[in-house]
Design a protein around this motif. Structure first.
Motif, PDB file in Angstrom:
ATOM      1  N   VAL A  18       0.864  -1.184   0.000  1.00 42.95           N
ATOM      2  CA  VAL A  18       0.000   0.000   0.000  1.00 42.95           C
ATOM      3  C   VAL A  18       0.900   1.233   0.000  1.00 42.95           C
ATOM      4  O   VAL A  18       1.369   1.673   1.044  1.00 42.95           O
ATOM      5  CB  VAL A  18      -0.936   0.010   1.225  1.00 42.95           C
ATOM      6  CG1 VAL A  18      -1.848   1.233   1.194  1.00 42.95           C
ATOM      7  CG2 VAL A  18      -1.753  -1.271   1.272  1.00 42.95           C
TER       8      VAL A  18
ATOM      9  N   PHE B 232      -5.602   5.138   0.014  1.00 43.04           N
ATOM     10  CA  PHE B 232      -6.331   3.875   0.145  1.00 43.04           C
ATOM     11  C   PHE B 232      -7.736   4.104   0.666  1.00 43.04           C
ATOM     12  O   PHE B 232      -8.031   5.116   1.298  1.00 43.04           O
ATOM     13  CB  PHE B 232      -5.592   2.914   1.083  1.00 43.04           C
ATOM     14  CG  PHE B 232      -5.267   3.492   2.433  1.00 43.04           C
ATOM     15  CD1 PHE B 232      -6.237   3.567   3.443  1.00 43.04           C
ATOM     16  CD2 PHE B 232      -3.991   3.976   2.713  1.00 43.04           C
ATOM     17  CE1 PHE B 232      -5.940   4.093   4.682  1.00 43.04           C
ATOM     18  CE2 PHE B 232      -3.682   4.516   3.964  1.00 43.04           C
ATOM     19  CZ  PHE B 232      -4.663   4.572   4.946  1.00 43.04           C
TER      20      PHE B 232
ATOM     21  N   LEU C  12      -7.748  -2.748   3.552  1.00 37.35           N
ATOM     22  CA  LEU C  12      -7.423  -1.575   2.741  1.00 37.35           C
ATOM     23  C   LEU C  12      -7.461  -1.919   1.260  1.00 37.35           C
ATOM     24  O   LEU C  12      -7.196  -3.051   0.858  1.00 37.35           O
ATOM     25  CB  LEU C  12      -6.033  -1.039   3.094  1.00 37.35           C
ATOM     26  CG  LEU C  12      -5.771  -0.700   4.572  1.00 37.35           C
ATOM     27  CD1 LEU C  12      -4.328  -0.275   4.762  1.00 37.35           C
ATOM     28  CD2 LEU C  12      -6.718   0.385   5.059  1.00 37.35           C
ATOM     29  N   GLN C  13      -7.756  -0.906   0.449  1.00 39.20           N
ATOM     30  CA  GLN C  13      -7.770  -1.080  -1.001  1.00 39.20           C
ATOM     31  C   GLN C  13      -7.236   0.184  -1.662  1.00 39.20           C
ATOM     32  O   GLN C  13      -7.723   1.284  -1.396  1.00 39.20           O
ATOM     33  CB  GLN C  13      -9.193  -1.359  -1.493  1.00 39.20           C
ATOM     34  CG  GLN C  13      -9.313  -1.575  -2.997  1.00 39.20           C
ATOM     35  CD  GLN C  13     -10.755  -1.704  -3.447  1.00 39.20           C
ATOM     36  OE1 GLN C  13     -11.650  -1.058  -2.896  1.00 39.20           O
ATOM     37  NE2 GLN C  13     -10.997  -2.534  -4.447  1.00 39.20           N
ATOM     38  N   THR C  14      -6.232   0.039  -2.521  1.00 37.55           N
ATOM     39  CA  THR C  14      -5.711   1.166  -3.274  1.00 37.55           C
ATOM     40  C   THR C  14      -6.418   1.255  -4.629  1.00 37.55           C
ATOM     41  O   THR C  14      -7.162   0.348  -5.027  1.00 37.55           O
ATOM     42  CB  THR C  14      -4.199   1.028  -3.516  1.00 37.55           C
ATOM     43  OG1 THR C  14      -3.955  -0.124  -4.345  1.00 37.55           O
ATOM     44  CG2 THR C  14      -3.447   0.863  -2.191  1.00 37.55           C
TER      45      THR C  14
ATOM     46  N   TYR D 219     -10.064  -5.753  -1.591  1.00 34.78           N
ATOM     47  CA  TYR D 219      -9.518  -5.309  -0.313  1.00 34.78           C
ATOM     48  C   TYR D 219      -8.490  -6.324   0.174  1.00 34.78           C
ATOM     49  O   TYR D 219      -8.643  -7.531  -0.028  1.00 34.78           O
ATOM     50  CB  TYR D 219     -10.620  -5.176   0.737  1.00 34.78           C
ATOM     51  CG  TYR D 219     -11.371  -3.868   0.668  1.00 34.78           C
ATOM     52  CD1 TYR D 219     -10.964  -2.769   1.423  1.00 34.78           C
ATOM     53  CD2 TYR D 219     -12.487  -3.730  -0.150  1.00 34.78           C
ATOM     54  CE1 TYR D 219     -11.644  -1.565   1.369  1.00 34.78           C
ATOM     55  CE2 TYR D 219     -13.182  -2.524  -0.211  1.00 34.78           C
ATOM     56  CZ  TYR D 219     -12.754  -1.449   0.550  1.00 34.78           C
ATOM     57  OH  TYR D 219     -13.428  -0.256   0.490  1.00 34.78           O
TER      58      TYR D 219
END
Length: 245
Positions: A54, A58, A75-77, A83
């Motif tokens: 990451v 995010f 978390l997800q970018t 995720y």
């Protein structure tokens, strides 16, 4: 001329929106506890984020499990379709039993699909993140009783229905939430489940709490969808229960 003025207005609104998003962190850092949290936690968090791949802005998603006493941070970018699990924090204390919160003063931690509705940098419990309890499902299930309010993920180690993590842990979670909000995520989901809703656990806990079977059946598809896809399901609120589409 009219189209020109409309274009100027649109650009102004877009710029204002972008500034308001990027200003969120600046405003939060004016509070002593938030600044302390960044001073103490942000460098280590950035290193951990980098190790997890990451390296930029995010989105944040949190899911809590009451029986296990765990709060998971995902978390997800922008470059990721799913995720990714980042960290898990233990509850510091528990309140009530399995089953949703239905009225004020029942000491229950809610169960359902929520989102962060408040950042409190001057909380009585150090730092806290409010969730949007009660939603329409909660209000309907409460009937004529007051459903209660003021449910937070917070510091300290006491609770009458909230999720306490200790001051040290809430510093990390609060910083992550500020970063996500500052990057433009206005809706930070928080799913609260009674337990990890595997078939085995479902049978075990519904045997102990049969009255919750129908409600928990409305939660399980949302749990299963995320476990399978690592993306968020579309959940709607219908007649005191949830429907995953």
């Amino acid at each position: 001329m009219r189209r020109y003025l409309q274009l100027i207005l649109l650009l102004t609104m877009t710029t204002t929106s972008a500034l308001s998003q990027s200003d969120f962190k600046t405003q939060q850092l004016k509070f002593e506890r938030v600044k302390t949290a960044y001073d103490q936690k942000w460098d280590n968090l950035k290193n951990e984020l980098s190790k997890k791949g990451v390296d930029g802005p995010f989105k944040l998603f949190m899911t809590a499990y009451k029986s296990e006493g765990k709060l998971e941070v995902w978390l997800q970018t922008e470059s990721q379709k799913q995720y990714k699990h980042f960290k898990t924090y233990n509850f510091c204390e528990h309140s009530g039993t399995l089953g949703p919160k239905t009225k004020e003063g029942d000491r229950q931690t809610p169960e359902g699909f929520y989102h962060i509705s408040a950042f409190n940098p001057k909380s009585n419990f150090y730092l806290s993140l409010g969730i949007n309890y009660p939603n329409s499902v909660d209000r309907l299930r409460s009937g004529e009783d007051k459903p209660g309010s003021d449910i937070y993920i917070h510091g300290s180690c006491v609770t009458i229905g909230c999720i306490p993590l200790t001051d040290e842990k809430i510093k990390e979670v609060y910083v992550l939430a500020v970063e996500a909000r500052n990057s433009g995520q206005t809706n930070i989901p928080v799913y609260i489940f009674p337990f990890k809703m595997t078939e085995r656990n479902f049978k075990k806990h519904t045997a102990q709490y049969p009255i919750q079977t129908k409600f928990w059946q409305s939660l399980q598809p949302g749990y299963a969808y995320f476990e399978k896809n690592r993306t968020l399901p579309k959940v709607i609120q219908v007649k005191g229960n949830y429907l995953t589409k």
